[in-house]
Design a protein around this motif. Structure first.
Motif, PDB file in Angstrom:
ATOM      1  N   ALA B  58       0.626  -1.182  -0.005  1.00  0.00           N
ATOM      2  CA  ALA B  58      -0.086  -0.113  -0.034  1.00  0.00           C
ATOM      3  C   ALA B  58       0.706   1.405  -0.024  1.00  0.00           C
ATOM      4  CB  ALA B  58      -1.047  -0.069   1.363  1.00  0.00           C
ATOM      5  N   PRO B  59       0.350   2.256  -0.593  1.00  0.00           N
ATOM      6  CA  PRO B  59       1.386   3.462  -0.928  1.00  0.00           C
ATOM      7  C   PRO B  59       1.613   4.301   0.269  1.00  0.00           C
ATOM      8  CG  PRO B  59      -1.003   4.036  -1.613  1.00  0.00           C
ATOM      9  CD  PRO B  59      -0.876   2.589  -1.071  1.00  0.00           C
ATOM     10  N   SER B  60       1.589   4.189   1.499  1.00  0.00           N
ATOM     11  CA  SER B  60       1.800   5.015   2.578  1.00  0.00           C
ATOM     12  C   SER B  60       1.726   4.296   4.021  1.00  0.00           C
ATOM     13  CB  SER B  60       1.081   6.321   2.711  1.00  0.00           C
ATOM     14  OG  SER B  60      -0.135   6.101   3.004  1.00  0.00           O
ATOM     15  N   THR B  61       1.966   4.821   5.018  1.00  0.00           N
ATOM     16  CA  THR B  61       1.990   4.385   6.376  1.00  0.00           C
ATOM     17  C   THR B  61       0.283   4.271   6.640  1.00  0.00           C
ATOM     18  OG1 THR B  61       3.916   5.321   6.778  1.00  0.00           O
ATOM     19  CG2 THR B  61       2.692   4.539   8.831  1.00  0.00           C
ATOM     20  N   ASN B  62      -0.214   5.418   6.471  1.00  0.00           N
ATOM     21  CA  ASN B  62      -1.535   5.420   6.751  1.00  0.00           C
ATOM     22  C   ASN B  62      -2.484   4.537   5.965  1.00  0.00           C
ATOM     23  OD1 ASN B  62      -1.387   7.460   8.491  1.00  0.00           O
ATOM     24  ND2 ASN B  62      -1.989   8.963   7.313  1.00  0.00           N
ATOM     25  N   THR B  63      -2.255   4.111   4.916  1.00  0.00           N
ATOM     26  CA  THR B  63      -2.853   3.031   3.949  1.00  0.00           C
ATOM     27  C   THR B  63      -2.530   1.646   4.578  1.00  0.00           C
ATOM     28  OG1 THR B  63      -1.387   3.280   2.139  1.00  0.00           O
ATOM     29  CG2 THR B  63      -3.252   4.360   1.945  1.00  0.00           C
TER      30      THR B  63
ATOM     31  N   CYS D 248      12.324  -1.935   2.536  1.00  0.00           N
ATOM     32  CA  CYS D 248      12.738  -0.521   1.981  1.00  0.00           C
ATOM     33  C   CYS D 248      11.440  -0.076   1.031  1.00  0.00           C
ATOM     34  CB  CYS D 248      13.802  -0.376   1.531  1.00  0.00           C
ATOM     35  SG  CYS D 248      15.219  -0.535   3.009  1.00  0.00           S
ATOM     36  N   GLU D 249      11.280  -1.115   0.143  1.00  0.00           N
ATOM     37  CA  GLU D 249      10.331  -0.677  -0.731  1.00  0.00           C
ATOM     38  C   GLU D 249       8.949  -0.436  -0.094  1.00  0.00           C
ATOM     39  OE1 GLU D 249       9.944  -3.648  -4.083  1.00  0.00           O
ATOM     40  OE2 GLU D 249      12.313  -3.376  -4.620  1.00  0.00           O
ATOM     41  N   ARG D 250       8.823  -1.519   0.692  1.00  0.00           N
ATOM     42  CA  ARG D 250       7.161  -1.491   1.413  1.00  0.00           C
ATOM     43  C   ARG D 250       7.118  -0.223   2.143  1.00  0.00           C
ATOM     44  NH1 ARG D 250       7.464  -7.403   3.740  1.00  0.00           N
ATOM     45  NH2 ARG D 250       5.592  -6.798   4.877  1.00  0.00           N
ATOM     46  N   ALA D 251       8.110  -0.030   3.025  1.00  0.00           N
ATOM     47  CA  ALA D 251       8.337   1.375   3.955  1.00  0.00           C
ATOM     48  C   ALA D 251       7.921   2.496   3.010  1.00  0.00           C
ATOM     49  CB  ALA D 251       9.575   1.340   4.557  1.00  0.00           C
ATOM     50  N   ARG D 252       8.578   2.636   1.756  1.00  0.00           N
ATOM     51  CA  ARG D 252       8.345   3.673   1.066  1.00  0.00           C
ATOM     52  C   ARG D 252       7.122   3.738   0.110  1.00  0.00           C
ATOM     53  NH1 ARG D 252      14.249   2.723  -0.485  1.00  0.00           N
ATOM     54  NH2 ARG D 252      13.300   1.529  -2.165  1.00  0.00           N
ATOM     55  N   GLY D 253       6.547   2.703  -0.067  1.00  0.00           N
ATOM     56  CA  GLY D 253       5.220   2.374  -0.644  1.00  0.00           C
ATOM     57  C   GLY D 253       5.507   2.424  -2.211  1.00  0.00           C
ATOM     58  N   ASP D 254       6.892   2.175  -2.494  1.00  0.00           N
ATOM     59  CA  ASP D 254       7.246   2.293  -3.838  1.00  0.00           C
ATOM     60  C   ASP D 254       6.407   1.814  -5.087  1.00  0.00           C
ATOM     61  OD1 ASP D 254       9.398   3.314  -2.766  1.00  0.00           O
ATOM     62  OD2 ASP D 254      10.868   1.777  -3.786  1.00  0.00           O
ATOM     63  N   ASN D 256       3.095   1.354  -5.273  1.00  0.00           N
ATOM     64  CA  ASN D 256       1.858   1.758  -5.446  1.00  0.00           C
ATOM     65  C   ASN D 256       1.996   3.478  -5.324  1.00  0.00           C
ATOM     66  OD1 ASN D 256      -0.367  -0.078  -5.750  1.00  0.00           O
ATOM     67  ND2 ASN D 256       0.876  -0.787  -4.278  1.00  0.00           N
ATOM     68  N   ARG D 257       3.153   4.063  -6.005  1.00  0.00           N
ATOM     69  CA  ARG D 257       3.330   5.549  -5.618  1.00  0.00           C
ATOM     70  C   ARG D 257       2.195   6.210  -6.243  1.00  0.00           C
ATOM     71  NH1 ARG D 257       7.720   8.237  -3.938  1.00  0.00           N
ATOM     72  NH2 ARG D 257       7.871   6.353  -2.479  1.00  0.00           N
ATOM     73  N   ALA D 258       1.694   5.468  -7.410  1.00  0.00           N
ATOM     74  CA  ALA D 258       0.716   6.495  -8.365  1.00  0.00           C
ATOM     75  C   ALA D 258      -0.564   6.476  -7.703  1.00  0.00           C
ATOM     76  CB  ALA D 258       0.690   5.695  -9.612  1.00  0.00           C
ATOM     77  N   LEU D 259      -0.838   5.746  -6.596  1.00  0.00           N
ATOM     78  CA  LEU D 259      -1.915   5.654  -5.960  1.00  0.00           C
ATOM     79  C   LEU D 259      -1.960   6.455  -4.585  1.00  0.00           C
ATOM     80  CD1 LEU D 259      -2.739   1.722  -6.519  1.00  0.00           C
ATOM     81  CD2 LEU D 259      -3.585   4.073  -7.782  1.00  0.00           C
ATOM     82  N   LEU D 260      -0.949   7.243  -4.436  1.00  0.00           N
ATOM     83  CA  LEU D 260      -0.666   7.958  -3.174  1.00  0.00           C
ATOM     84  C   LEU D 260      -1.575   9.344  -3.264  1.00  0.00           C
ATOM     85  CD1 LEU D 260       0.648   8.239  -0.187  1.00  0.00           C
ATOM     86  CD2 LEU D 260       2.610   9.055  -1.520  1.00  0.00           C
ATOM     87  N   VAL D 261      -2.655   9.331  -2.792  1.00  0.00           N
ATOM     88  CA  VAL D 261      -3.366  10.545  -3.100  1.00  0.00           C
ATOM     89  C   VAL D 261      -4.308  10.853  -1.680  1.00  0.00           C
ATOM     90  CG1 VAL D 261      -4.045  10.311  -5.566  1.00  0.00           C
ATOM     91  CG2 VAL D 261      -5.404   9.097  -4.152  1.00  0.00           C
ATOM     92  N   GLU D 262      -3.556  11.122  -0.747  1.00  0.00           N
ATOM     93  CA  GLU D 262      -4.068  11.416   0.537  1.00  0.00           C
ATOM     94  C   GLU D 262      -4.504  12.670   0.810  1.00  0.00           C
ATOM     95  OE1 GLU D 262      -2.785   8.369   3.911  1.00  0.00           O
ATOM     96  OE2 GLU D 262      -1.302   8.552   2.645  1.00  0.00           O
TER      97      GLU D 262
END
Lengths: 75, 313, 119, 262
Positions: B58-63, D248-254, D256-262
């Motif tokens: 998932a893309p972030s800590t929160n997600t 590290c990839e998971r920690a950064r969310g590599d 699914n970066r395109a879906l990072l829309v918080e």
């Protein structure tokens, strides 16, 4: 893995009844508390406690879960 | 075990009698309840690895946090259902750790890989809505009191999953570009997947006793309609294409594709253009299980046997 | 579930004289996303301030990883912004003192009472 | 109550040292969550898995609050969370690899999570206002991790044989890095002690030893004789090494970066 059933009781807020919400399997009291807390996390309980089922003594019934727990505790 | 006949117990539960435990059941009732609870437990359990595979990236800590909150709930719900099965004489140990992957009774949808955050979001929006549609009906109608009580918790938590699915579908659809495309692609394969989940149409349904024993209240077709009544408007509002629409004349939702139809699990593609297939062909596909079946089951069972061996040595 | 959105009342017609009190009253309509209890009653609202169209809310969460954080923020902001005298909502996350179940109802109700809002 | 530290008076070196401290804690929490997450499904019972999922979230909640503390130093946490390469991660060396078995997970809960709590406790009692205001909530949540960890640690140690052996191996692998980290006494760490942000290295170590002495004795370890690893990276404030790339990839969310829309 020898696990026992623990029944989970909670009080929603001050003034409420303590109610039975469910049960978990655990090998000791400490893990039973953690399992209960993380499993029954649907409310922000004011109070939660667990009781090993064999310690719940049936009073008037001769069947049901708590009677069975007594029977199984003899082996 | 109760001294009543199945017919006598059916009459009693139809009149409002609540069953509290095995001592109140007939063998017929116990069997019907066992089947229902096994499907419920297996479905909750297998949703966990399916969600988890996508949650890890998932893309972030929160997600990642919200995805794990959902996984935590699903595992807890599965556990509650297995405990209920144990109360009626089944072994939780055998059911969870002693069965082969193909023996689990969860829907085909939870044998599929979820490849990205958009698919996880639509899964919580669609699959969890299917789950809550089924369980709300059980909650309202079931004659089995311990299950009715357990479903209070489950209902509360599943509504969080729904909102999570909705909010994120909206966010990604609004973001446009790749995010929107991925959501639409997820909808394309997951909408028909959920429709199929509700099972045989009523006119083909074999008699299972679940309605007679008041273990549920609505039929498969009715449940499918309930699900579409909330899902189709949501998709329309978000400008996502879903292959169904409201039919004024029939006064119900109708599908815009041949149902049932064949599915290519590798391409994640429904063969609408190949036309309707028989339910026997669907059952055959289900029986073969989907691509992740063994991996998911193995992921849940992997350390129990080791730890058990350690602790009893 | 919906943060009680379906129960929200219409925005206040005129600009209230005591805006801080009005904000507390309005917040009473915003429910926790998981359980049907208002945020003040749950004890999550620590302080409210108002200045020139800006509502500032000090709030906490029941857990550092509360999965509903997002929804709670959204619900508060949407409800407050429906008031025409509020142009902006500032949410300040506070962890001191940490929330415990002791804060449920009693603290929330006391705060509401102190503000003259009937709980 | 001690006076709060005035952040505007910090020298550049002190500032860097404070950033190093916050980042090592935040990174460790982020990685700890990933390690817990990986045992949510494979835990030895469903109940245990439920608890692992819950602890995973706690760790990430703490990571989020810790990264956010950088803002008080006018540093944007986003690049730390989403853009660093693996060799810049400052997480504990005990978290560099996925635990190989359940015994190793249990050792992590007690020893590594415990070490983080010890450091946080020290921070919560120090002069850093932001920590005094946030850390108590984290420590309250950590109590469950310690109950769960020590109950399982005892259970595995008591049953002897294979589980006790694996637990001893995991303990042996983790402790030197943890002792070095908690007892860090390089220039940066000393500057934090000097301005009252942390207790002294000896005090931190003493607290930690008291906390874990009894459990590690169950697998034959004397905590008072364990030495810290000497391969120390002063820049990151951790033992030499780095987490595996996938973590590290998971920690950064590599992915699914395109879906990072918080």
């Amino acid at each position: 893995m020898r696990e026992s059933v623990y029944d989970v009781f909670t009080r929603k807020e001050r003034g409420d009844r303590l109610q039975h919400v469910g049960y978990v399997d655990a090998f000791d009291d400490e893990t039973a508390k953690v399992y209960a807390w993380t499993t029954y996390s649907e409310e922000k309980w004011f109070e939660m406690c667990v009781v090993k089922r064999v310690n719940v003594l049936p009073v008037n019934r001769t069947d049901g879960l708590f009677v069975e727990a007594q029977d199984s505790s003899h082996d | 075990m109760s001294q009543l006949t199945d017919e006598e117990l059916m009459r009693k539960v139809q009149g409002g009698y609540m069953v509290e435990g095995p001592e109140d059941m007939t063998e017929g009732y116990r069997k019907a309840l066992r089947v229902q609870l096994t499907v419920q437990a297996d479905t909750e359990l297998m949703s966990a690895p399916s969600y988890w595979m996508a949650a890890r990236h998932a893309p972030s800590t929160n997600t990642q946090v919200s995805a794990h909150a959902i996984i935590q709930d699903e595992l807890a719900h599965a556990n509650i259902a297995y405990r209920l099965l144990e109360d009626i004489g089944e072994s939780k140990e055998r059911l969870v750790y002693g069965r082969q992957p193909y023996e689990f009774k969860h829907p085909y949808g939870f044998d599929q890989p979820l490849d990205n955050w958009a698919e996880l979001v639509v899964a919580t929006g669609f699959f969890d809505r299917a789950g809550i549609t089924l369980l709300s009906d059980v909650h309202e109608n079931t004659s089995y009191a311990p299950l009715k009580r357990a479903l209070v918790k489950i209902g509360m938590e599943e509504t969080f999953h729904l909102r999570h699915g909705e909010v994120w579908m909206r966010r990604l659809a609004k973001a446009g570009g790749e995010a929107r495309e991925l959501v639409q692609r997820a909808v394309d394969w997951m909408f028909p997947m959920t429709i199929e989940w509700f099972g045989l149409p009523d006119d083909m349904k074999r008699h299972s006793g679940q309605l007679d024993f008041k273990l549920k209240g609505l039929t498969n077709d009715q449940l499918r309609q309930v699900w579409m009544a909330s899902t189709v408007p949501l998709c329309e509002e978000l400008g996502l294409d879903a292959p169904a629409h409201w039919d004024e004349d029939k006064s119900e939702y109708v599908l815009d594709y041949p149902f049932p139809c064949q599915y290519d699990a590798v391409e994640k593609h429904w063969a609408f253009d190949e036309g309707e297939i028989s339910w026997d062909a669907v059952f055959e596909r289900w029986k073969k299980r989907g691509p992740m079946n063994e991996i998911y089951v193995e992921s849940v069972q992997r350390s129990r046997l080791d730890v058990q061996r350690w602790l009893t040595a | 579930m919906s943060g009680g959105r379906d129960l929200w009342s219409a925005p206040l017609g005129e600009v209230p004289r005591d805006r801080v009190k009005a904000i507390w009253k309005v917040l009473q309509e915003v429910l926790d996303p998981e359980i049907p209890i208002s945020l003040p009653e749950l004890g999550l609202i620590y302080d409210v301030a108002y200045e020139e169209g800006i509502a500032r809310i000090d709030l906490t969460f029941t857990a550092t990883a509360c999965p509903c954080m997002d929804f709670i923020r959204e619900d508060i902001t949407d409800r407050l912004l429906s008031e025409h005298w509020i142009d902006r909502v500032e949410l300040i996350e506070v962890w001191d003192p940490p929330w415990t179940s002791d804060r449920i109802t009693v603290e929330g109700r006391e705060k509401l009472k102190k503000m003259g809002v009937s709980a | 109550m001690i006076d709060a530290l005035d952040l505007s008076t910090l020298s550049d070196d002190q500032r860097d040292a404070l950033v190093r401290l916050i980042v090592t804690l935040a990174d460790s929490k982020r990685l700890m969550g990933i390690r817990y997450s990986d045992w949510t499904l494979g835990a030895p019972s469903i109940e245990t898995g439920v608890s692992m999922a819950s602890m995973t979230q706690d760790e990430w909640g703490h990571a989020r609050l810790l990264y956010a503390m950088l803002k008080t130093l006018d540093i944007d946490p986003a690049p730390f969370e989403y853009e660093r390469s693996g060799d810049k991660f400052a997480s504990l060396s005990a978290l560099d690899r996925e635990p190989s078995d359940w015994a190793a997970v249990v050792a992590l809960m007690v020893l590594a999570d415990g070490a983080l709590s010890t450091m946080l406790r020290s921070l919560a009692q120090g002069t850093l206002e932001q920590a005094r205001r946030r850390v108590p909530k984290m420590l309250a949540e950590e109590q469950y991790h310690m109950s769960m960890g020590s109950a399982w640690y005892r259970r595995l140690a008591d049953s002897g044989g294979e589980s006790r052996r694996l637990l001893a191996v995991a303990t042996e692998n983790m402790l030197p890095g943890l002792i070095a980290w908690l007892g860090v006494d390089d220039a940066a760490a000393r500057s934090m002690v000097a301005i009252g942000v942390l207790d002294s290295a000896e005090d931190r170590l003493a607290l930690y030893r008291d906390e874990v002495r009894e459990v590690v004795a169950l697998v034959g370890w004397d905590i008072d004789t364990v030495l810290g690893t000497s391969e120390w990276d002063e820049v990151r404030g951790r033992a030499v090494g780095r987490p595996d790339e996938e973590a590290c990839e998971r920690a950064r969310g590599d992915r699914n970066r395109a879906l990072l829309v918080e």
